[in-house]
Motif scaffolding. Structure first.
Motif, mmCIF file in Angstrom:
data_model
loop_
_atom_site.group_PDB
_atom_site.id
_atom_site.type_symbol
_atom_site.label_atom_id
_atom_site.label_comp_id
_atom_site.label_asym_id
_atom_site.label_seq_id
_atom_site.Cartn_x
_atom_site.Cartn_y
_atom_site.Cartn_z
ATOM 1 N N ASP A 186 1.025 -1.455 0.035
ATOM 2 C CA ASP A 186 -0.196 0.015 0.102
ATOM 3 C C ASP A 186 0.935 1.138 0.079
ATOM 4 O O ASP A 186 0.274 2.332 -0.030
ATOM 5 N N TYR A 201 2.459 2.618 2.452
ATOM 6 C CA TYR A 201 2.083 3.146 3.685
ATOM 7 C C TYR A 201 2.686 4.756 4.168
ATOM 8 O O TYR A 201 2.007 5.437 4.446
ATOM 9 N N PHE A 258 -5.230 0.379 1.684
ATOM 10 C CA PHE A 258 -5.622 1.005 0.368
ATOM 11 C C PHE A 258 -6.815 0.626 -0.261
ATOM 12 O O PHE A 258 -7.818 1.256 0.368
ATOM 13 N N LEU A 305 -4.545 -3.149 -4.251
ATOM 14 C CA LEU A 305 -3.148 -2.533 -3.684
ATOM 15 C C LEU A 305 -2.828 -1.312 -4.454
ATOM 16 O O LEU A 305 -3.762 -1.083 -5.530
ATOM 17 N N ASP A 306 -1.970 -0.555 -3.975
ATOM 18 C CA ASP A 306 -1.505 0.608 -4.669
ATOM 19 C C ASP A 306 -1.069 0.388 -6.205
ATOM 20 O O ASP A 306 -0.373 -0.600 -6.340
#
Length: 363
Positions: free
Chosen positions: A171, A173, A245, A317-318
């Motif tokens: 993600d 973060y 995410f 996810l990202d």
């Protein structure tokens, strides 16, 4: 008084002969009959055993049916159940355009990984299907193995540090100050300082929780929680880590439509990445991030195509340049702008076969 008669010498000789025959024949038995050699990773391990180079393999798209033998061996060993579905299809429409890749795999007693590229809706999608023997082989890594580190690295560098068989983005973060972040059974981030789009930061996105048994659980956007209730939730569900995410892409095998969501440009054609669960300890990573100008999918389209695979649940996810799949030390998928981006974290899968031990490479 009961007397005990000695075992006749001929019978004793026969038993010894049978035992010696079994010892001599064991190396010649099929892979399924051989004892599996793997050990769960310690929960605090920051790297796994070094993968066995002999367990890697490459198959051309034109010979994709050869991968069925790899899958057969995984079933014969008991790593993959006889009736367990697989996402890999040797008759799929493999991507053959710019940045096409051969099919890659890794198989030992503890892990099966298959990577390939498909052309779906005229677009290039990269996949990694992973089946592990023990949940300890599924990990989340933070840069420097420390929450809050100000360092970032290429995913390929972190994958090398961990001896990952296969790794992918998570993600990122450190790039965003929102969501619930748990790692190594501890709750590190639960922000309630201010509001974004009507939601306090801690619950402005769907959260993926991964249990100690390797299963996916979700806390949905807008759920009311406190740090204490999340810690209780983590204890009750044996949570190891979380990813913040999203959104959730697939639930109970069905695509989840997405209208508004605070991150990820969900309504735009954008590079996407996600991870799904097919069955216990069986996962599928999917990414769409090929080219820099072609039209890509919005999140709802991505979810619909992900749900065409045999996943029961999946999570976004990202994406963008962050979306990266690493295998054999390098990116397998095409990354936006053609180059890796330094990130703060990744997900990774390890072998559990101790370095130097014998395994069962496919011949």
């Amino acid at each position: 008084m009961t007397s005990h008669r000695p075992v006749p010498l001929l019978r004793l000789f026969f038993l010894v002969l049978c035992f010696l025959s079994l010892i001599l024949l064991l190396p010649l038995l099929p892979f399924s009959a051989a004892a599996q050699v793997f050990s769960p990773l310690p929960e605090d391990a920051v790297s796994g055993p070094v993968p066995n180079p002999a367990c890697y393999g490459t198959v051309s798209m034109d010979n994709a049916v050869e991968v069925l033998e790899v899958i057969r061996q995984a079933r014969a060993s008991g790593l993959l159940a006889a009736d367990e579905p697989v996402a890999f299809d040797p008759y799929a429409s493999f991507y053959r355009g710019l940045y096409a890749r051969d099919i890659e795999y890794y198989l030992d007693d503890s892990i099966l990984a298959i990577l390939w590229k498909e052309e779906i809706d005229g677009k290039s999608c990269s996949f990694a299907e992973v089946r592990i023997a023990d949940a300890s082989q599924f990990r989340r890594k933070l840069a420097d193995d420390t929450y809050g580190s100000d360092r970032e690295y290429f995913a390929s560098v972190m994958a090398a540090e961990t001896n990952a068989v296969v790794a992918m983005n998570a993600d990122y973060y450190r790039h965003r100050n929102f969501g619930i972040l748990a790692w190594n059974r501890e709750l590190f981030r639960f922000n309630t300082d201010y509001y974004a789009e009507g939601y306090s930061l801690y619950n402005c996105v769907d959260t993926l929780f991964v249990t100690a048994s390797g299963d996916f659980l979700y806390q949905r956007l807008g759920a009311e929680n406190t740090p204490e209730s999340i810690r209780d939730y983590m204890r009750e569900n044996d949570i190891l880590f979380s990813v913040a995410f999203g959104p959730v892409l697939v639930e109970n095998g069905e695509a989840v439509p997405c209208g508004w969501y605070p991150v990820g440009e969900v309504g735009m054609g954008y590079s996407r990445a996600g991870i799904g669960q097919i069955a216990p300890l069986h996962y599928l990573y999917m990414s769409l991030n090929h080219g820099s100008h072609e039209v890509r999918w919005n999140v709802t389209q991505f979810a619909q195509h992900f749900a065409e695979k045999p996943v029961q649940t999946a999570y976004c996810l990202d994406g963008g340049q962050t979306g990266e799949l690493v295998f054999r030390g390098e990116p397998y998928n095409y990354i936006d702008f053609g180059m890796e981006r330094q990130v703060s974290d990744m997900l990774w899968f390890a072998t559990a076969v101790p370095s130097g031990d014998g395994s069962a490479p496919v011949q």
